[in-house]
Scaffold this active site. Sequence first.
Site, PDB file in Angstrom:
ATOM      1  N   HIS A 109       0.613  -1.665   0.690  1.00  0.00           N
ATOM      2  CA  HIS A 109      -0.457  -0.242  -0.155  1.00  0.00           C
ATOM      3  C   HIS A 109       0.859   1.248   0.024  1.00  0.00           C
ATOM      4  CE1 HIS A 109       1.172  -0.195   4.974  1.00  0.00           C
ATOM      5  NE2 HIS A 109       1.149   1.281   4.421  1.00  0.00           N
TER       6      HIS A 109
HETATM    7  C1  UD1 Z   1      -1.384   5.993   5.522  1.00  0.00           C
HETATM    8  C2  UD1 Z   1       0.314   6.854   5.391  1.00  0.00           C
HETATM    9  C3  UD1 Z   1       0.957   5.215   5.826  1.00  0.00           C
HETATM   10  C4  UD1 Z   1       0.713   4.338   6.495  1.00  0.00           C
HETATM   11  C5  UD1 Z   1      -0.840   4.041   5.655  1.00  0.00           C
HETATM   12  C6  UD1 Z   1      -1.397   2.694   6.875  1.00  0.00           C
HETATM   13  C7  UD1 Z   1       0.544   8.901   5.660  1.00  0.00           C
HETATM   14  C8  UD1 Z   1       1.002  10.005   4.953  1.00  0.00           C
HETATM   15  N1  UD1 Z   1       0.342   7.677   5.136  1.00  0.00           N
HETATM   16  O1  UD1 Z   1      -1.650   6.026   3.922  1.00  0.00           O
HETATM   17  O2  UD1 Z   1       1.906   6.027   6.160  1.00  0.00           O
HETATM   18  O3  UD1 Z   1       1.394   3.728   6.267  1.00  0.00           O
HETATM   19  O4  UD1 Z   1      -1.471   5.219   6.394  1.00  0.00           O
HETATM   20  O5  UD1 Z   1      -1.960   1.934   6.012  1.00  0.00           O
HETATM   21  O6  UD1 Z   1      -0.196   9.011   6.426  1.00  0.00           O
HETATM   22  N2  UD1 Z   1      -8.999   5.230   1.367  1.00  0.00           N
HETATM   23  C9  UD1 Z   1     -10.443   4.514   1.760  1.00  0.00           C
HETATM   24  N3  UD1 Z   1     -10.354   3.851   3.448  1.00  0.00           N
HETATM   25  C10 UD1 Z   1     -10.143   4.355   3.961  1.00  0.00           C
HETATM   26  C11 UD1 Z   1      -8.428   4.377   3.981  1.00  0.00           C
HETATM   27  C12 UD1 Z   1      -8.053   4.796   3.237  1.00  0.00           C
HETATM   28  O7  UD1 Z   1     -10.642   4.596   0.622  1.00  0.00           O
HETATM   29  O8  UD1 Z   1     -10.493   3.677   4.809  1.00  0.00           O
HETATM   30  C13 UD1 Z   1      -8.167   5.222   1.030  1.00  0.00           C
HETATM   31  C14 UD1 Z   1      -8.125   6.897   0.851  1.00  0.00           C
HETATM   32  O9  UD1 Z   1      -9.366   7.300   0.362  1.00  0.00           O
HETATM   33  C15 UD1 Z   1      -6.998   7.548   0.307  1.00  0.00           C
HETATM   34  C16 UD1 Z   1      -6.974   6.462   0.242  1.00  0.00           C
HETATM   35  O10 UD1 Z   1      -7.038   5.505   0.558  1.00  0.00           O
HETATM   36  O11 UD1 Z   1      -7.604   7.625  -1.655  1.00  0.00           O
HETATM   37  C17 UD1 Z   1      -4.816   6.904   0.723  1.00  0.00           C
HETATM   38  O12 UD1 Z   1      -5.467   6.826   1.709  1.00  0.00           O
HETATM   39  P1  UD1 Z   1      -4.593   8.321   2.942  1.00  0.00           P
HETATM   40  O13 UD1 Z   1      -5.313   8.332   3.756  1.00  0.00           O
HETATM   41  O14 UD1 Z   1      -4.400   9.142   1.802  1.00  0.00           O
HETATM   42  O15 UD1 Z   1      -2.974   6.985   2.563  1.00  0.00           O
HETATM   43  P2  UD1 Z   1      -2.493   6.039   3.520  1.00  0.00           P
HETATM   44  O16 UD1 Z   1      -2.284   5.227   2.129  1.00  0.00           O
HETATM   45  O17 UD1 Z   1      -3.981   4.657   3.441  1.00  0.00           O
HETATM   46  N1  UDP Z   2      -3.117  -5.089   9.282  1.00  0.00           N
HETATM   47  C1  UDP Z   2      -4.283  -5.761   9.278  1.00  0.00           C
HETATM   48  N2  UDP Z   2      -5.494  -6.841   8.861  1.00  0.00           N
HETATM   49  C2  UDP Z   2      -4.703  -5.996   7.085  1.00  0.00           C
HETATM   50  C3  UDP Z   2      -3.747  -5.108   6.650  1.00  0.00           C
HETATM   51  C4  UDP Z   2      -2.576  -4.777   8.097  1.00  0.00           C
HETATM   52  O1  UDP Z   2      -4.620  -5.774  10.842  1.00  0.00           O
HETATM   53  O2  UDP Z   2      -5.521  -6.143   6.217  1.00  0.00           O
HETATM   54  C5  UDP Z   2      -2.697  -4.283  10.524  1.00  0.00           C
HETATM   55  C6  UDP Z   2      -1.163  -5.907  10.224  1.00  0.00           C
HETATM   56  O3  UDP Z   2      -0.843  -6.659  10.415  1.00  0.00           O
HETATM   57  C7  UDP Z   2      -0.317  -4.487  11.249  1.00  0.00           C
HETATM   58  C8  UDP Z   2      -0.967  -3.287  10.042  1.00  0.00           C
HETATM   59  O4  UDP Z   2      -2.365  -3.420  10.623  1.00  0.00           O
HETATM   60  O5  UDP Z   2      -0.699  -4.459  12.447  1.00  0.00           O
HETATM   61  C9  UDP Z   2       0.136  -2.261   9.288  1.00  0.00           C
HETATM   62  O6  UDP Z   2      -0.681  -0.971   9.501  1.00  0.00           O
HETATM   63  P1  UDP Z   2      -0.561  -1.117   7.665  1.00  0.00           P
HETATM   64  O7  UDP Z   2       0.606  -1.791   6.840  1.00  0.00           O
HETATM   65  O8  UDP Z   2      -1.346  -0.317   6.883  1.00  0.00           O
HETATM   66  O9  UDP Z   2       0.783   0.262   7.761  1.00  0.00           O
HETATM   67  P2  UDP Z   2       2.475   0.755   8.284  1.00  0.00           P
HETATM   68  O10 UDP Z   2       2.886  -0.616   9.395  1.00  0.00           O
HETATM   69  O11 UDP Z   2       3.344   0.531   7.470  1.00  0.00           O
HETATM   70  O12 UDP Z   2       2.321   2.271   8.709  1.00  0.00           O
END
Ligand code: UD1
Ligand code: UDP
Length: 356
Positions: free
Chosen positions: A203
């Site tokens: 992601h």
């Molecule tokens: C964010 C964090 C990243 C972290 C990740 C964990 C920042 C800059 N990045 O990235 O470091 O690893 O979270 O998962 O803060 N979206 C949905 N539904 C949701 C959440 C997100 O549709 O519940 C979509 C949003 O609309 C957007 C995209 O996913 O289009 C990205 O979401 P965003 O929160 O901007 O960043 P992440 O890629 O989730």
């Molecule tokens: N995780 C989860 N369900 C999923 C994917 C990830 O519970 O479908 C958990 C994972 O086990 C870990 C955390 O989410 O504890 C990591 O989050 P993510 O990979 O979104 O973000 P990052 O750690 O890269 O910031």
Amino acid sequence: MSKIVTIIGARPQFIKAAAVSREIRNRDDIREIIVHTGQHFDANMSEVFFEQMDIPKPNYNLGVNSLSHGAMTGQMLEKIEEVLLKEQPDRVVVYGDTNSTIAGALAAKKLHIKVAHVEAGLRSFNMKMPEEVNRILTDRISDILFCPTQKAVDNLYAEGFENFNSKIVLSGDVMQDAANFYRDKSVKPIDNLPENYLLATIHRAENTDYPEKIKAIFAAFEEIGEELPVVLPLHPRTRKVMEKLSISVDSRKVVLIEPVGYLEMVWLLTHASMVMTDSGGLQKEAYFFDNFCITLRDETEWVELIEHSFNVICKAEKQAIIKAYQKSKNIKPDFSVELYGGGKASANIVDNLTNQ
Ligand code: UD1
Ligand code: UDP
């Protein structure tokens, strides 16, 4: 009685905050107000963690999401400031390296409220990552820096933190606490999963924002999937990119499932043969649950995993990924070495929050 405001908003922060919040509820000298920025909002990206991990319902949900970096961070900053002015806490606690982290730290610091940063000191040394910018700025304005590893402590000293008026604590990693607590409470996510599988998650912006990289990753997963099916809970960001680029996969080789709750993830980790990921958290969880991990990035902040040969870095190129898989598939390291504090991080953190 000390009053703290916890700022969380993205999936990994719910998991990190769960253990600390449980520890706070065991104490009668500290009260927690939870602010959810709204950054993650789908039920399987947010609510499920509050339910499964007994995190109290947030006192505030700011509803900020799906925006560009500036707009998201700016709106969070404004709304968090309002909450802090109303609540007047003694301290604000932020987690990790997301936009919710920097917004929370900055809003507090400008109001002269003390900031505690959990998961401080990590560095990838890649300033193109939004996470690296967030963590460097958050660390610099935090009053207490809770470092998960000695390497994180060393990174802060290398940046001159001994000259700043901040306290550095080697706390251990709260994700180890979560893994220990939920290890025996796992839940099978769906029926009909392959018996042997490689668990993958993808992601990070550094992969999903580059069409050639994300295409290469899925092409590699399809080829590996002929030998060992890949099970991949799909982050909404990656789903959107796959749709935009018309990337599709053979479901016998790459089993795409919805994002799962933490208990289901623990099940997937417990039963997997190997992990491939660009996630920060999953790299460590691979090790917590005795899986070798291939990290599909150019670098990692969790360098001790590399040093102990529990993890290898691999560029997002098809042949490189397949080669890394072939080289790693029979590696069975001894995971008994303790790298992340043994599960006492949250107690350590809460002790330090109340002792100041
Ligand atoms: C964010 C964090 C990243 C972290 C990740 C964990 C920042 C800059 N990045 O990235 O470091 O690893 O979270 O998962 O803060 N979206 C949905 N539904 C949701 C959440 C997100 O549709 O519940 C979509 C949003 O609309 C957007 C995209 O996913 O289009 C990205 O979401 P965003 O929160 O901007 O960043 P992440 O890629 O989730
Ligand atoms: N995780 C989860 N369900 C999923 C994917 C990830 O519970 O479908 C958990 C994972 O086990 C870990 C955390 O989410 O504890 C990591 O989050 P993510 O990979 O979104 O973000 P990052 O750690 O890269 O910031």
